[in-house]
Structures are given as structure tokens and as C-alpha cells.
Design an enzyme around this catalytic site. Structure first.
Site, PDB file in Angstrom:
ATOM      1  N   SER A 148       0.818  -1.210   0.000  1.00 19.64           N
ATOM      2  CA  SER A 148       0.000   0.000   0.000  1.00 19.64           C
ATOM      3  C   SER A 148       0.852   1.260   0.000  1.00 19.64           C
ATOM      4  O   SER A 148       1.994   1.245   0.479  1.00 19.64           O
ATOM      5  CB  SER A 148      -0.913   0.016   1.226  1.00 19.64           C
ATOM      6  OG  SER A 148      -0.142   0.264   2.399  1.00 19.64           O
ATOM      7  N   GLU A 152       6.438  -0.555  -5.408  1.00 21.08           N
ATOM      8  CA  GLU A 152       5.300  -0.843  -6.280  1.00 21.08           C
ATOM      9  C   GLU A 152       4.068  -0.699  -5.400  1.00 21.08           C
ATOM     10  O   GLU A 152       3.781  -1.564  -4.588  1.00 21.08           O
ATOM     11  CB  GLU A 152       5.414  -2.251  -6.871  1.00 21.08           C
ATOM     12  CG  GLU A 152       4.194  -2.701  -7.641  1.00 21.08           C
ATOM     13  CD  GLU A 152       3.813  -1.773  -8.776  1.00 21.08           C
ATOM     14  OE1 GLU A 152       2.618  -1.442  -8.893  1.00 21.08           O
ATOM     15  OE2 GLU A 152       4.697  -1.369  -9.550  1.00 21.08           O
ATOM     16  N   LEU A 153       3.376   0.427  -5.547  1.00 22.89           N
ATOM     17  CA  LEU A 153       2.336   0.790  -4.595  1.00 22.89           C
ATOM     18  C   LEU A 153       0.961   0.887  -5.231  1.00 22.89           C
ATOM     19  O   LEU A 153       0.616   1.898  -5.812  1.00 22.89           O
ATOM     20  CB  LEU A 153       2.691   2.135  -3.935  1.00 22.89           C
ATOM     21  CG  LEU A 153       4.065   2.197  -3.293  1.00 22.89           C
ATOM     22  CD1 LEU A 153       4.344   3.592  -2.775  1.00 22.89           C
ATOM     23  CD2 LEU A 153       4.203   1.164  -2.186  1.00 22.89           C
ATOM     24  N   CYS A 184       1.898  -6.493 -11.727  1.00 29.69           N
ATOM     25  CA  CYS A 184       1.530  -5.407 -10.823  1.00 29.69           C
ATOM     26  C   CYS A 184       1.575  -4.038 -11.475  1.00 29.69           C
ATOM     27  O   CYS A 184       1.020  -3.092 -10.951  1.00 29.69           O
ATOM     28  CB  CYS A 184       2.402  -5.440  -9.578  1.00 29.69           C
ATOM     29  SG  CYS A 184       4.155  -5.269  -9.910  1.00 29.69           S
TER      30      CYS A 184
END
Length: 105
Positions: free
Chosen positions: A34, A55-56, A89
């Protein structure tokens, strides 16, 4: 070849992440999660000048503008959506197309 220990995946909660960041034997942190936790990881890495990749949880839009060459961009649209069977992602999750070229797209 490379050492099989070059990359290791570790899962856990905050205490695990803090231990990884503070460990001087770990040269880089790659975090997927997150934005709120990503900020905490970044704040922990910054004073140590420890390299970090985040990687959010984004929604990764693709914008198709009026001046696009559709023949050139369509393969990239498809790749962005379906690369790795969509389990990527950073894959394209939304496509915004200008009204003026929507039907042609």
C-alpha cells in the site's frame, strides 16, 4: 550464472520490514504494498541511503490521445493488458480513449 542467494523473497509485517531495512547485509529493498506502508518503508530507507524500489497499489491507466497511430499502439495496449496473463503489478488496468477516436479504437 549468479548466486542463488542474490534475490530472496521475504514476507511479513512491520517488524519484518523494519529488520530488513536496518540490516546492513541487505543492499536494496523492493517493496510491494500500500502507499501508506510504502511511505514508512521509504522514510526508513532514506536516512540509510538504502536503495529502494516501490510498487504501490496504483491503477495504471493508459491514455490514448487523438494523434495516436493506432496500428503502432494497439500491440502495446494488448501487451500492457495481458502480459503475464494479466498478473503484472504494473499492467494496464484502465484505458482512456479520446471521444474523437473511440469508435476507431
Amino acid at each position: 550464472g549468479h548466486s542463488p542467494e542474490l534475490v530472496q523473497v521475504v514476507t511479513g509485517l512491520g517488524l519484518t520490514g523494519a529488520a530488513l531495512v536496518q540490516n546492513s547485509n541487505i543492499g536494496k529493498i523492493i517493496f510491494t504494498g500500500s502507499p501508506e506502508v510504502g511511505i514508512k518503508v521509504m522514510e526508513s530507507c532514506a536516512p540509510l541511503i538504502k536503495p529502494l524500489t516501490l510498487e504501490l497499489g496504483g491503477k495504471d491507466p493508459m491514455v490514448i490521445t487523438e494523434d495516436v497511430k493506432l496500428d503502432a499502439v494497439l500491440p502495446w495496449v494488448m501487451r500492457g493488458c495481458y502480459q503475464n496473463c494479466g498478473q503484472n503489478c504494473c499492467g494496464v488496468e484502465r484505458i482512456y480513449v479520446y471521444d474523437s477516436i473511440y469508435d476507431e479504437f
